[in-house]
Design a protein around this motif. Structure first.
Motif, PDB file in Angstrom:
ATOM      1  N   ASP A  85       0.835  -1.198   0.000  1.00 13.31           N
ATOM      2  CA  ASP A  85       0.000   0.000   0.000  1.00 13.31           C
ATOM      3  C   ASP A  85       0.871   1.250   0.000  1.00 13.31           C
ATOM      4  OD1 ASP A  85      -2.327  -1.478   0.121  1.00 13.31           O
ATOM      5  OD2 ASP A  85      -2.500  -1.341   2.293  1.00 13.31           O
ATOM      6  N   SER A  89       3.190   0.001   5.230  1.00 14.72           N
ATOM      7  CA  SER A  89       2.992  -1.439   5.036  1.00 14.72           C
ATOM      8  C   SER A  89       4.321  -2.133   4.802  1.00 14.72           C
ATOM      9  CB  SER A  89       2.050  -1.687   3.852  1.00 14.72           C
ATOM     10  OG  SER A  89       0.748  -1.223   4.134  1.00 14.72           O
ATOM     11  N   ASN A  95       0.909  -5.758   3.532  1.00 16.38           N
ATOM     12  CA  ASN A  95      -0.446  -5.213   3.622  1.00 16.38           C
ATOM     13  C   ASN A  95      -1.321  -6.008   4.584  1.00 16.38           C
ATOM     14  OD1 ASN A  95       0.244  -3.341   1.560  1.00 16.38           O
ATOM     15  ND2 ASN A  95      -0.154  -4.925   0.024  1.00 16.38           N
TER      16      ASN A  95
END
Length: 230
Positions: A85, A89, A95
């Motif tokens: 992301d 992250s 993520n």
């Protein structure tokens, strides 16, 4: 030849890993403030890519970053991008772990780079306080961070955490938020700088453009940005 274009926000982590693996990639650093303007970030990234004419690979040490990488292309080089992301992250280990942590309550994440950057929460708050005073700034930031549960420091093993934890605690007290330390990881950065571009990376061939489908994920829809600006 591989050249890396990277965000200054995670410069400490990147240079730490680079020294550990004896990486000799040239680095081009982009200012963290560009994250507030994804279109400007995309333009700057494409401009830097276009100036690299002898590379086989261009490693973009960013994440999806609010569509900022969409449409990027190089006529001569492959583009390699972490399938994340964003940089948060990346430092949290992916993520999925980010989303799992979010189930405990939405957190605003901090590292030394985010705390001290030109667009970081400390800089933004101090800028607001100088202009409007602490009382009004406190009210503004409480509204902006409404829905966040805590300010969480990411421990990547790079920075000495004492000062960062104290700073996070101070802001958390001002804004009536919790605070804690969460364990981070530099695994993706190690793979990036070792050239181990596996399923955690988007690899775009010369002449192709970066698309949403390359990332094979749905960006989290918390409704709250990870970088707050005023």
């Amino acid at each position: 030849m591989t050249t890396a274009i990277a965000c200054e926000t995670i410069k400490d982590e990147i240079l730490y890993v680079s020294s550990k693996v004896d990486c000799h990639f040239p680095f081009i650093w982009l200012p963290s403030a560009l994250h507030k303007f994804p279109d400007k970030l995309r333009y700057q990234l494409q401009s830097e890519i276009d100036q690299l004419i002898d590379e086989e690979n261009i490693l973009l040490l960013f994440g999806y970053c609010g569509n900022a990488v969409l449409g990027l292309s190089s006529e001569r080089a492959r583009l390699i991008i972490p399938k994340m992301d964003d940089c948060i992250s990346l430092l949290l280990g992916g993520n999925e772990r980010r989303r799992n942590l979010g189930k405990e309550g939405c957190a605003y994440y901090l590292t030394k780079g985010w705390m001290n950057s030109d667009s970081g929460i400390a800089t933004e708050y101090n800028r607001c306080a100088m202009k409007y005073g602490h009382e009004k700034s406190q009210m503004v930031f409480k509204i902006m961070l409404k829905g966040y549960r805590s300010l969480d420091v990411i421990n990547t093993g790079v920075d000495k955490l004492h000062e960062l934890i104290e700073a996070a605690r101070g802001f958390a007290d001002i804004l009536d938020l919790d605070h804690k330390v969460v364990e981070g990881t530099l695994d993706v950065l190690y793979k990036a700088l070792l050239g181990q571009w596996d399923e955690d990376f988007v690899v775009v061939e010369p002449g192709e453009k970066v698309t949403f489908e390359h990332f094979d994920f749905c960006t989290h829809q918390s409704g709250m940005p990870d970088v707050i600006s005023i």
